[in-house]
Scaffold this active site. Sequence first.
Site, PDB file in Angstrom:
ATOM      1  N   SER A  37      10.434  -3.583   2.207  1.00  0.00           N
ATOM      2  CA  SER A  37       9.411  -4.292   1.425  1.00  0.00           C
ATOM      3  C   SER A  37       7.998  -3.798   1.725  1.00  0.00           C
ATOM      4  O   SER A  37       7.601  -3.675   2.887  1.00  0.00           O
ATOM      5  CB  SER A  37       9.514  -5.788   1.756  1.00  0.00           C
ATOM      6  OG  SER A  37       8.279  -6.430   1.533  1.00  0.00           O
ATOM      7  N   GLY A  38       7.239  -3.571   0.676  1.00  0.00           N
ATOM      8  CA  GLY A  38       5.840  -3.169   0.864  1.00  0.00           C
ATOM      9  C   GLY A  38       5.028  -4.291   1.496  1.00  0.00           C
ATOM     10  O   GLY A  38       4.215  -4.075   2.400  1.00  0.00           O
ATOM     11  N   LEU A  39       5.285  -5.532   1.020  1.00  0.00           N
ATOM     12  CA  LEU A  39       4.586  -6.686   1.600  1.00  0.00           C
ATOM     13  C   LEU A  39       4.848  -6.760   3.105  1.00  0.00           C
ATOM     14  O   LEU A  39       3.932  -6.971   3.904  1.00  0.00           O
ATOM     15  CB  LEU A  39       5.083  -7.972   0.916  1.00  0.00           C
ATOM     16  CG  LEU A  39       4.636  -9.279   1.569  1.00  0.00           C
ATOM     17  CD1 LEU A  39       3.141  -9.479   1.405  1.00  0.00           C
ATOM     18  CD2 LEU A  39       5.405 -10.467   0.985  1.00  0.00           C
ATOM     19  N   ASP A  49      -1.188  -6.013   1.502  1.00  0.00           N
ATOM     20  CA  ASP A  49      -0.254  -5.323   0.604  1.00  0.00           C
ATOM     21  C   ASP A  49      -1.050  -4.686  -0.538  1.00  0.00           C
ATOM     22  O   ASP A  49      -0.794  -4.935  -1.707  1.00  0.00           O
ATOM     23  CB  ASP A  49       0.770  -6.350   0.092  1.00  0.00           C
ATOM     24  CG  ASP A  49       1.919  -5.702  -0.661  1.00  0.00           C
ATOM     25  OD1 ASP A  49       2.059  -4.462  -0.600  1.00  0.00           O
ATOM     26  OD2 ASP A  49       2.679  -6.439  -1.320  1.00  0.00           O
ATOM     27  N   ASP A  76      10.436  -0.012  -1.258  1.00  0.00           N
ATOM     28  CA  ASP A  76       9.500  -0.580  -2.234  1.00  0.00           C
ATOM     29  C   ASP A  76       8.329   0.405  -2.276  1.00  0.00           C
ATOM     30  O   ASP A  76       7.437   0.361  -1.435  1.00  0.00           O
ATOM     31  CB  ASP A  76       9.069  -1.965  -1.731  1.00  0.00           C
ATOM     32  CG  ASP A  76       7.910  -2.538  -2.523  1.00  0.00           C
ATOM     33  OD1 ASP A  76       7.509  -1.934  -3.534  1.00  0.00           O
ATOM     34  OD2 ASP A  76       7.418  -3.612  -2.110  1.00  0.00           O
ATOM     35  N   ASP A  78       5.848   0.761  -4.255  1.00  0.00           N
ATOM     36  CA  ASP A  78       4.646   0.323  -4.979  1.00  0.00           C
ATOM     37  C   ASP A  78       4.517   1.089  -6.303  1.00  0.00           C
ATOM     38  O   ASP A  78       5.443   1.103  -7.091  1.00  0.00           O
ATOM     39  CB  ASP A  78       3.395   0.487  -4.103  1.00  0.00           C
ATOM     40  CG  ASP A  78       3.427  -0.445  -2.882  1.00  0.00           C
ATOM     41  OD1 ASP A  78       4.184  -1.426  -2.922  1.00  0.00           O
ATOM     42  OD2 ASP A  78       2.724  -0.165  -1.896  1.00  0.00           O
ATOM     43  N   GLU A 105       6.718   0.330  -9.379  1.00  0.00           N
ATOM     44  CA  GLU A 105       6.329  -0.727 -10.306  1.00  0.00           C
ATOM     45  C   GLU A 105       5.227  -0.219 -11.246  1.00  0.00           C
ATOM     46  O   GLU A 105       4.426   0.642 -10.866  1.00  0.00           O
ATOM     47  CB  GLU A 105       5.865  -1.974  -9.538  1.00  0.00           C
ATOM     48  CG  GLU A 105       4.646  -1.761  -8.652  1.00  0.00           C
ATOM     49  CD  GLU A 105       4.507  -2.840  -7.572  1.00  0.00           C
ATOM     50  OE1 GLU A 105       5.440  -2.994  -6.762  1.00  0.00           O
ATOM     51  OE2 GLU A 105       3.454  -3.501  -7.540  1.00  0.00           O
ATOM     52  N   LYS A 111      -2.284  -0.940  -5.583  1.00  0.00           N
ATOM     53  CA  LYS A 111      -1.656  -2.130  -6.154  1.00  0.00           C
ATOM     54  C   LYS A 111      -2.102  -3.396  -5.413  1.00  0.00           C
ATOM     55  O   LYS A 111      -2.703  -3.335  -4.325  1.00  0.00           O
ATOM     56  CB  LYS A 111      -0.129  -1.998  -6.154  1.00  0.00           C
ATOM     57  CG  LYS A 111       0.533  -1.701  -4.820  1.00  0.00           C
ATOM     58  CD  LYS A 111       0.571  -2.828  -3.813  1.00  0.00           C
ATOM     59  CE  LYS A 111       1.286  -4.050  -4.287  1.00  0.00           C
ATOM     60  NZ  LYS A 111       2.729  -3.984  -4.133  1.00  0.00           N
ATOM     61  N   ASN A 113      -0.292  -7.335  -4.444  1.00  0.00           N
ATOM     62  CA  ASN A 113       0.984  -8.049  -4.460  1.00  0.00           C
ATOM     63  C   ASN A 113       1.090  -8.905  -5.719  1.00  0.00           C
ATOM     64  O   ASN A 113       0.111  -9.517  -6.160  1.00  0.00           O
ATOM     65  CB  ASN A 113       1.123  -8.922  -3.205  1.00  0.00           C
ATOM     66  CG  ASN A 113       2.499  -9.551  -3.124  1.00  0.00           C
ATOM     67  OD1 ASN A 113       2.739 -10.614  -3.686  1.00  0.00           O
ATOM     68  ND2 ASN A 113       3.404  -8.866  -2.465  1.00  0.00           N
ATOM     69  N   SER A 114       2.278  -8.956  -6.271  1.00  0.00           N
ATOM     70  CA  SER A 114       2.498  -9.652  -7.545  1.00  0.00           C
ATOM     71  C   SER A 114       2.184 -11.135  -7.482  1.00  0.00           C
ATOM     72  O   SER A 114       1.954 -11.775  -8.503  1.00  0.00           O
ATOM     73  CB  SER A 114       3.949  -9.461  -7.986  1.00  0.00           C
ATOM     74  OG  SER A 114       4.242  -8.097  -8.062  1.00  0.00           O
ATOM     75  N   ARG A 150      10.441  -0.921 -11.873  1.00  0.00           N
ATOM     76  CA  ARG A 150      10.135  -2.356 -11.791  1.00  0.00           C
ATOM     77  C   ARG A 150       9.145  -2.728 -12.900  1.00  0.00           C
ATOM     78  O   ARG A 150       8.068  -2.128 -13.003  1.00  0.00           O
ATOM     79  CB  ARG A 150       9.564  -2.649 -10.416  1.00  0.00           C
ATOM     80  CG  ARG A 150       8.894  -3.995 -10.263  1.00  0.00           C
ATOM     81  CD  ARG A 150       8.706  -4.268  -8.780  1.00  0.00           C
ATOM     82  NE  ARG A 150       7.673  -5.226  -8.519  1.00  0.00           N
ATOM     83  CZ  ARG A 150       7.341  -5.626  -7.280  1.00  0.00           C
ATOM     84  NH1 ARG A 150       7.970  -5.099  -6.240  1.00  0.00           N
ATOM     85  NH2 ARG A 150       6.392  -6.509  -7.109  1.00  0.00           N
ATOM     86  N   HIS A 181      10.775  -8.525 -12.546  1.00  0.00           N
ATOM     87  CA  HIS A 181      10.176  -9.461 -11.604  1.00  0.00           C
ATOM     88  C   HIS A 181       9.583 -10.659 -12.331  1.00  0.00           C
ATOM     89  O   HIS A 181       9.168 -10.555 -13.489  1.00  0.00           O
ATOM     90  CB  HIS A 181       9.085  -8.756 -10.788  1.00  0.00           C
ATOM     91  CG  HIS A 181       8.849  -9.395  -9.441  1.00  0.00           C
ATOM     92  ND1 HIS A 181       9.623 -10.396  -8.936  1.00  0.00           N
ATOM     93  CD2 HIS A 181       7.907  -9.149  -8.479  1.00  0.00           C
ATOM     94  CE1 HIS A 181       9.185 -10.743  -7.741  1.00  0.00           C
ATOM     95  NE2 HIS A 181       8.128 -10.003  -7.439  1.00  0.00           N
TER      96      HIS A 181
HETATM   97  C1  SPV Z   1       7.678  -6.741  -1.717  1.00  0.00           C
HETATM   98  O1  SPV Z   1       8.552  -7.278  -1.031  1.00  0.00           O
HETATM   99  O2  SPV Z   1       6.751  -6.106  -1.239  1.00  0.00           O
HETATM  100  C2  SPV Z   1       7.719  -6.856  -3.148  1.00  0.00           C
HETATM  101  C3  SPV Z   1       8.301  -8.031  -3.750  1.00  0.00           C
HETATM  102  O3  SPV Z   1       7.210  -5.994  -3.808  1.00  0.00           O
HETATM  103  S1  SPV Z   1       7.023  -9.084  -4.077  1.00  0.00           S
HETATM  104  O4  SPV Z   1       6.341  -9.397  -2.833  1.00  0.00           O
HETATM  105  O5  SPV Z   1       7.643 -10.222  -4.685  1.00  0.00           O
HETATM  106  O6  SPV Z   1       6.107  -8.431  -4.996  1.00  0.00           O
HETATM  107 MG    MG Z   2       5.967  -4.806  -2.827  1.00  0.00          MG
END
Ligand code: SPV
Ligand code: MG
Length: 538
Positions: A37-39, A49, A76, A78, A105, A111, A113-114, A150, A181
């Site tokens: 996971s990027g986060l 992130d 992930d 990004d 994505e 980027k 975070n979503s 994504r 997502h």
């Molecule tokens: C991550 O886990 O970094 C993701 C999922 O990209 S989210 O945090 O939901 O964007």
């Molecule tokens: Mg991410």
Amino acid sequence: MFRDLLRSPELEFILEAHNGISAKIGEEAGFKGLWASGLCISGQYGVRDNNEASWTQVLDMLEFMSDATTVPIMLDGDTGYGNFNSMRRLVRKLEQRDVAAVCIEDKLFPKTNSFIAGQSQPLADVNEFCGKIKAGKDGQTNADFSIVARVEAFIAGWGLGEALSRAHAYADAGADAILMHSAKTIPDEILSFMAEWDRDCPVVVVPTRYHDTPTDVLRDAGVSMVIWANQMLRAAVDAMQRTARIIAAEQSLASVEPRIVSVAEIFRLQGAHELAEAEKQYLPAEGKKVRAIVLAAGAGAGLGKLIRDRPKALIEVDGKPIAAHIVDTYNAVGVKDITMVRGYRKEAFDLPSVRYADNDDFESTGELVSLATALRALPADAEQSTLVSSYGDVLFGKYVMQTLLDSEADLAVCVDTNWSGRDDVLADLVECSAPYTRDSFKKRVELRSVSSGRSGRTVHGEWMGFLKIAESAQPTVRRLVDELSVDNPRADVPDLLNALVADGHRVEIIYISGQWLDVDSLSDVARADTFGDEGPAA
Ligand code: SPV
Ligand code: MG
């Protein structure tokens, strides 16, 4: 393996991991794949992130995760960290680290975070993003590498139409799967997409926000893969916060210790066992372990008030007790296992990392009773080691002990050639099979006898208490120590040496000159104060 998961007829699950140990824990829990996971990778670095960690820093972590596991990992990725060119380079680098897949994505670099103001996030141009997917697919050298596209249309506030048209475009561009997502707490966006999606291209979802949705709902909707995207980092943070607060408040580890894993568990996760096995295979066999016995039970006459509250071995010279100097010198030649026999004022001994054996009959017994006490105090496996015995009032330089330990003989003693000025009543004088000559080092010289006082004997030197006993000689020595000390409780180590010679055992002589000092008188104490300054090896 990852492609098989994507294409599996079952709903499959992959778990977030953010470093080597969390990846390993995920695999051990049974997950067939992992989500880098990027986060969470940026989170464990303590940064946002927002592409604050460079992509090579992310890649470095991926390498640890890949090394720590056998299940496939999807990064992930990004936005692919740039344009189509960055994307194809990323794919090559991931392949080189055995990373199975990357998800990119359709947003802009850097980027966000979503879940942070998703609605105001601009989306990438569809054609530009399709070019990135194509460049990645064309750039991969392993046919099994997967690229997951994504779609952030729902996140950015667009409707089903935009989500669908993007998903179709990305599938057309060659994406191996679509990640759809949604930031809503119910899965309606996802379910509406699934109802329309008719392509032979698997769909991956991330139910972070709609976590209460029964998994069967996603399964029944035709979702192929679920990513549990951040629970490992969040669980770790929760545990760390609680633990840190308790330790800070209690200034003690007592109440957290039972609630956290053992250090042994960390070693296990790190694979310490494999290294231990490999060391057996690849490192040269270790030499026999050497254990030292220091005979320090006696009080020490002739030292007046210096020994009123402590034995001679604990008289301070040059800032610390004689026995502490002895321990340091043993340590300096690699001997860490030290058994010290105490008797007189035994409570005064407080040296750390020393095993004590007590001869409480020190007044009525000699050195061999002390030696027997030490031999009994050794652990059972000491029978497989080399022993070296010395006196608690004899300081010595490293060189003396190293020379003794280097001897290949089963039994060896050091003998000082420089004996003639010595008090021949106190000194243990020895007769050897040959006198010291400049080429003594080439010859085998053996002990003939040792006793205090000259009384007309031939004398070749002075024995100062150092005796090396190899594993092979231990049974004989142990037997003789027992026999002699029963026959005569006041027997000393010279009696043992003479008995060994009389029984036909070879006791090798190692001639040395100086580099030691026995403390028998007040003037010796004064000399001992500067002992360390006298010789380079001291
Ligand atoms: C991550 O886990 O970094 C993701 C999922 O990209 S989210 O945090 O939901 O964007
Ligand atoms: Mg991410």
